[in-house]
Structure formats: C-alpha cells, structure tokens
Design a protein around this motif. Sequence first.
Motif, PDB file in Angstrom:
ATOM      1  N   LEU A 138      -1.090  11.259   9.040  1.00 54.16           N
ATOM      2  CA  LEU A 138      -1.550  11.017   7.670  1.00 54.16           C
ATOM      3  C   LEU A 138      -1.343   9.550   7.319  1.00 54.16           C
ATOM      4  O   LEU A 138      -0.223   9.042   7.369  1.00 54.16           O
ATOM      5  CB  LEU A 138      -0.756  11.902   6.707  1.00 54.16           C
ATOM      6  N   PHE A 139      -2.427   8.864   6.963  1.00 51.59           N
ATOM      7  CA  PHE A 139      -2.306   7.480   6.512  1.00 51.59           C
ATOM      8  C   PHE A 139      -3.504   7.140   5.644  1.00 51.59           C
ATOM      9  O   PHE A 139      -4.551   7.803   5.691  1.00 51.59           O
ATOM     10  CB  PHE A 139      -2.182   6.505   7.688  1.00 51.59           C
ATOM     11  N   PHE A 140      -3.331   6.085   4.838  1.00 51.77           N
ATOM     12  CA  PHE A 140      -4.349   5.732   3.851  1.00 51.77           C
ATOM     13  C   PHE A 140      -4.683   4.235   3.930  1.00 51.77           C
ATOM     14  O   PHE A 140      -3.876   3.422   4.380  1.00 51.77           O
ATOM     15  CB  PHE A 140      -3.854   6.030   2.434  1.00 51.77           C
ATOM     16  N   GLY A 141      -5.871   3.886   3.449  1.00 52.39           N
ATOM     17  CA  GLY A 141      -6.251   2.496   3.263  1.00 52.39           C
ATOM     18  C   GLY A 141      -7.022   1.890   4.410  1.00 52.39           C
ATOM     19  O   GLY A 141      -6.917   2.320   5.557  1.00 52.39           O
ATOM     20  N   ALA A 142      -7.817   0.857   4.068  1.00 52.65           N
ATOM     21  CA  ALA A 142      -8.671   0.197   5.061  1.00 52.65           C
ATOM     22  C   ALA A 142      -7.861  -0.546   6.118  1.00 52.65           C
ATOM     23  O   ALA A 142      -8.248  -0.586   7.288  1.00 52.65           O
ATOM     24  CB  ALA A 142      -9.612  -0.775   4.340  1.00 52.65           C
ATOM     25  N   GLU A 143      -6.736  -1.139   5.730  1.00 56.15           N
ATOM     26  CA  GLU A 143      -5.937  -1.892   6.689  1.00 56.15           C
ATOM     27  C   GLU A 143      -5.415  -0.980   7.798  1.00 56.15           C
ATOM     28  O   GLU A 143      -5.524  -1.297   8.987  1.00 56.15           O
ATOM     29  CB  GLU A 143      -4.761  -2.570   5.983  1.00 56.15           C
ATOM     30  N   LYS A 144      -4.887   0.166   7.417  1.00 58.51           N
ATOM     31  CA  LYS A 144      -4.364   1.078   8.422  1.00 58.51           C
ATOM     32  C   LYS A 144      -5.491   1.724   9.228  1.00 58.51           C
ATOM     33  O   LYS A 144      -5.302   2.038  10.404  1.00 58.51           O
ATOM     34  CB  LYS A 144      -3.478   2.141   7.775  1.00 58.51           C
ATOM     35  N   ARG A 145      -6.648   1.890   8.618  1.00 57.06           N
ATOM     36  CA  ARG A 145      -7.801   2.419   9.378  1.00 57.06           C
ATOM     37  C   ARG A 145      -8.153   1.456  10.512  1.00 57.06           C
ATOM     38  O   ARG A 145      -8.429   1.886  11.649  1.00 57.06           O
ATOM     39  CB  ARG A 145      -8.993   2.605   8.439  1.00 57.06           C
ATOM     40  N   ALA A 146      -8.115   0.165  10.230  1.00 53.91           N
ATOM     41  CA  ALA A 146      -8.418  -0.824  11.264  1.00 53.91           C
ATOM     42  C   ALA A 146      -7.360  -0.807  12.361  1.00 53.91           C
ATOM     43  O   ALA A 146      -7.679  -0.924  13.556  1.00 53.91           O
ATOM     44  CB  ALA A 146      -8.512  -2.215  10.644  1.00 53.91           C
ATOM     45  N   VAL A 147      -6.096  -0.636  11.983  1.00 58.42           N
ATOM     46  CA  VAL A 147      -5.018  -0.557  12.971  1.00 58.42           C
ATOM     47  C   VAL A 147      -5.190   0.681  13.839  1.00 58.42           C
ATOM     48  O   VAL A 147      -5.037   0.630  15.067  1.00 58.42           O
ATOM     49  CB  VAL A 147      -3.645  -0.544  12.271  1.00 58.42           C
ATOM     50  N   TYR A 148      -5.527   1.791  13.200  1.00 64.09           N
ATOM     51  CA  TYR A 148      -5.745   3.027  13.945  1.00 64.09           C
ATOM     52  C   TYR A 148      -6.862   2.861  14.973  1.00 64.09           C
ATOM     53  O   TYR A 148      -6.728   3.273  16.127  1.00 64.09           O
ATOM     54  CB  TYR A 148      -6.102   4.155  12.976  1.00 64.09           C
ATOM     55  N   GLU A 149      -7.964   2.244  14.575  1.00 58.63           N
ATOM     56  CA  GLU A 149      -9.092   2.068  15.484  1.00 58.63           C
ATOM     57  C   GLU A 149      -8.718   1.156  16.651  1.00 58.63           C
ATOM     58  O   GLU A 149      -9.136   1.394  17.797  1.00 58.63           O
ATOM     59  CB  GLU A 149     -10.293   1.529  14.717  1.00 58.63           C
ATOM     60  N   ALA A 150      -7.904   0.140  16.377  1.00 59.22           N
ATOM     61  CA  ALA A 150      -7.442  -0.725  17.465  1.00 59.22           C
ATOM     62  C   ALA A 150      -6.515   0.052  18.405  1.00 59.22           C
ATOM     63  O   ALA A 150      -6.599  -0.084  19.628  1.00 59.22           O
ATOM     64  CB  ALA A 150      -6.711  -1.936  16.892  1.00 59.22           C
TER      65      ALA A 150
END
Length: 215
Positions: free
Chosen positions: A174-186
């Motif tokens: 579970l995580f939120f926000g565009a910054e963490k979405r980018a980290v997840y994709e990396a």
Amino acid sequence: MTINFREFAHREDAAMALADDLQNGLTAAVQEKDRASLVVSGGTTPAGMFRLLCQRNLPWSRVTVLASDERDVPPDHAERNEAMIRRELLQGEAARARLVSLIPPGEIPGFFDELVLGMGADGHTASLFPDSPDLCDALKSSQTLEWLTTPSSPVRRISLTPRALLQSGRISLLFFGAEKRAVYEAAESGTDLGEYPVRVILRQERAPVTVYWAP
C-alpha cells in the motif's frame, strides 16, 4: 510473478479495498485453521485502512497481529509502531486480537496469512533501507528478525527479514502519490535488491502480491 496492480482514484477507496480483502483473507484463514495471522507496517499510510478494518466483522480473538518492523523506543513512545497499531487498529472488537511485540520478540508465527507493507520514497520496505550498513546481512539472513541502523534516523530498528516476510499467504503493498509510483516502477524493472529493497517483494515467486495505489 504477475503482480496485481490496483489503481484507485482516491486514497480512501484504496484503503477500503484493502480492508475488504483483509477481512476476506483473515476470515478464510480462521475457517480453515482456526487461527489467522496479520503483519502490518507502521507509519501514517495504513492508519486510514486500520480504522476501517477494526470495524469489520472478524473473529478477532483468533487473529494474531504484529508489526513488520519496529523502532527501538519505549513501548508507549509515539513513534513505536506497536503503539500506533494499538491506537488505530486494535479498537472495539479488534482489541480482542493478540498483538505480538518485536521488542522484546514475542512468539512470532512461522507463517503469515496476510502481510501488509508500505514503501518509502527511497524504495525501502519494513526497515530494509537502501542506505543501511546492515542491509546486506539482513537480506541474506536466515533469522526471523534483524537489527538495522540507517543514517536517516537516530533510532535503530528491528525488522522481519526477507526470509520471514516471504513466508506469507498473500502480500499487500500500500502506497500513495506520484513520487512513490515512479519509485515503484523503477523497482519493478530492476533486480538489485540493495538499490530498492522493496524488490524483495516484487522479485519473488513465493507469495502473490497485490499493490494498492492512489494519487
């Protein structure tokens, strides 16, 4: 492993969906084994979900709850994950659940029916931080728990190891926000566990993973 990535318009919707899935999973585990175990992360992200989950109709007296990691501070300290779990999750009927401490270690189950983790903007999960001098040993550890330090915090931490975390029936991230979405994709596209320790969860084939994300 194929990861089930669930995207929601609002954070409240993601929290509600995760609470629904945990209710179903824990109920099924109790029906099958008469007991269920739930591991949850600390921090602010899961608090809203906790407040929803504690209101669910569950056989709480048959549920064991523990944190994925813990700060080495007194039990009633505001930054203690155990204190947050008591405050936000173990309320009402949910207070009948058995909470297992990590400091000192209580009787930790050998298998977790449901594991809920978060992810930091640096790609850490639990207390597996990429800048920790203890990370390499923790990643390879055959123990259930390991102590770690990180330059970003003056307080040492204890964490469930990857070996323990992966002894799970289902893993929720579970995580939120565009910054963490980018980290997840990396993190999803690479393999170096030291760069993004959350890859411990993303690059394994032992337990199914569902991601709950909202802007």
